[in-house]
Design an enzyme around this catalytic site. Structure first.
Site, short mmCIF file in Angstrom:
data_model
loop_
_atom_site.label_atom_id
_atom_site.label_comp_id
_atom_site.label_asym_id
_atom_site.label_seq_id
_atom_site.Cartn_x
_atom_site.Cartn_y
_atom_site.Cartn_z
N HIS A 61 -11.08 -19.60 -4.50
CA HIS A 61 -9.98 -20.53 -4.26
C HIS A 61 -8.60 -19.89 -4.48
O HIS A 61 -7.59 -20.41 -4.03
CB HIS A 61 -10.13 -21.80 -5.13
N ASP A 110 -17.56 -20.33 -5.35
CA ASP A 110 -16.16 -19.99 -5.65
C ASP A 110 -16.08 -18.57 -6.20
O ASP A 110 -15.81 -18.33 -7.38
CB ASP A 110 -15.59 -21.00 -6.65
N SER A 197 -7.60 -18.99 -13.41
CA SER A 197 -8.56 -18.91 -12.31
C SER A 197 -8.91 -17.46 -12.00
O SER A 197 -8.07 -16.57 -12.01
CB SER A 197 -7.99 -19.55 -11.06
#
Length: 245
Positions: A61, A110, A197
């Site tokens: 992402h 992901d 992230s």
């Protein structure tokens, strides 16, 4: 860690741009030599880990629109620094973005592997160890790292942070999430935040997860509202094939 709001299970937040670990402590020099800052237009947006001198592991992402790569010319990494900067020191541009079959709706797959334009200089990198098998039938402890926000809507951390976490068993995580793809964990106080992230969940020094999303505000990570990371063992063969592991 950086997060963008998504309508997943009615409330969840992606760790995408500008996140840091809440209630973490400073990592020490050389403690996580495989950690890198992923930069978009020269500013920290996510984290990643060094697979070898030419390939970086991060979250899809951060660099993909579903299974399609974003413009690779926007991205670079900064390696070998405990304290990241906006300066071009220790930076290498991204040559190619390899997206797994990422679904922004289901938040599965992901994971992304980045190929660098040039190798990280010899002596300036140590690869992370990733696992092809990780069992979560019982609770266990792990460690997360990152340069994400220090608190909800707070500033990014310049110094790499770390915090110990409690990884939940499959029965607990599987009530809301897909344990083939997801690892759930919590922290008594703190947790992942925007900008984290793409960074690592480590167990005994081995990376088992990639920071994917949180299910509440930064600093809240419990069995009802866990932090959720991508399970590397599910994607190991794909990662290894691209990076030549």
């Amino acid at each position: 860690m950086n997060f963008e709001h998504l309508n997943l299970y009615n409330r969840s937040i992606i760790l995408a741009q500008q996140t840091r670990i809440v209630n973490g402590t400073d990592a020490t020099e050389g403690e996580f030599p495989y950690a890198v800052s992923l930069r978009r237009n020269s500013s920290h947006t996510c984290g990643g880990t060094i697979l070898n001198e030419k390939f970086i592991l991060t979250a899809a992402h951060c660099v993909c629109k579903n299974n399609r790569p974003q413009d690779n010319s926007l991205f670079s990494i900064q390696y070998g620094l405990l304290e990241i900067t906006d300066k071009p020191e220790n930076t290498i541009n991204i040559k190619e973005i390899n997206c797994h079959e990422f679904s922004s709706e289901k938040l599965i797959n992901d994971a992304a592997v980045l190929e660098l334009e040039s190798p990280i200089p010899q002596g300036k990198w140590i690869p992370v160890k990733i696992t092809n098998e990780f069992v979560t039938n019982e609770k266990q402890t792990g460690t997360i790292i990152g340069w994400g926000r220090l608190y909800h809507n707070g500033p990014l951390s310049k110094t790499l942070q770390k915090i110990n976490v409690e990884i939940y068993d499959d029965e607990s995580c599987g009530k809301k999430y897909n344990t083939l793809h997801h690892i759930c964990f919590g922290v008594p106080i703190g947790g992942a935040c925007n900008g984290d992230s793409g960074t690592a969940l480590l167990v005994n020094g081995v990376q088992v997860g990639i920071a994917s999303f949180i299910t509440d505000i930064c600093g809240t990570a419990n069995i009802e509202n866990p932090n959720v990371y991508s399970r590397i063992s599910t994607y190991y063969d794909w990662i290894a094939q691209i990076a030549g592991l």
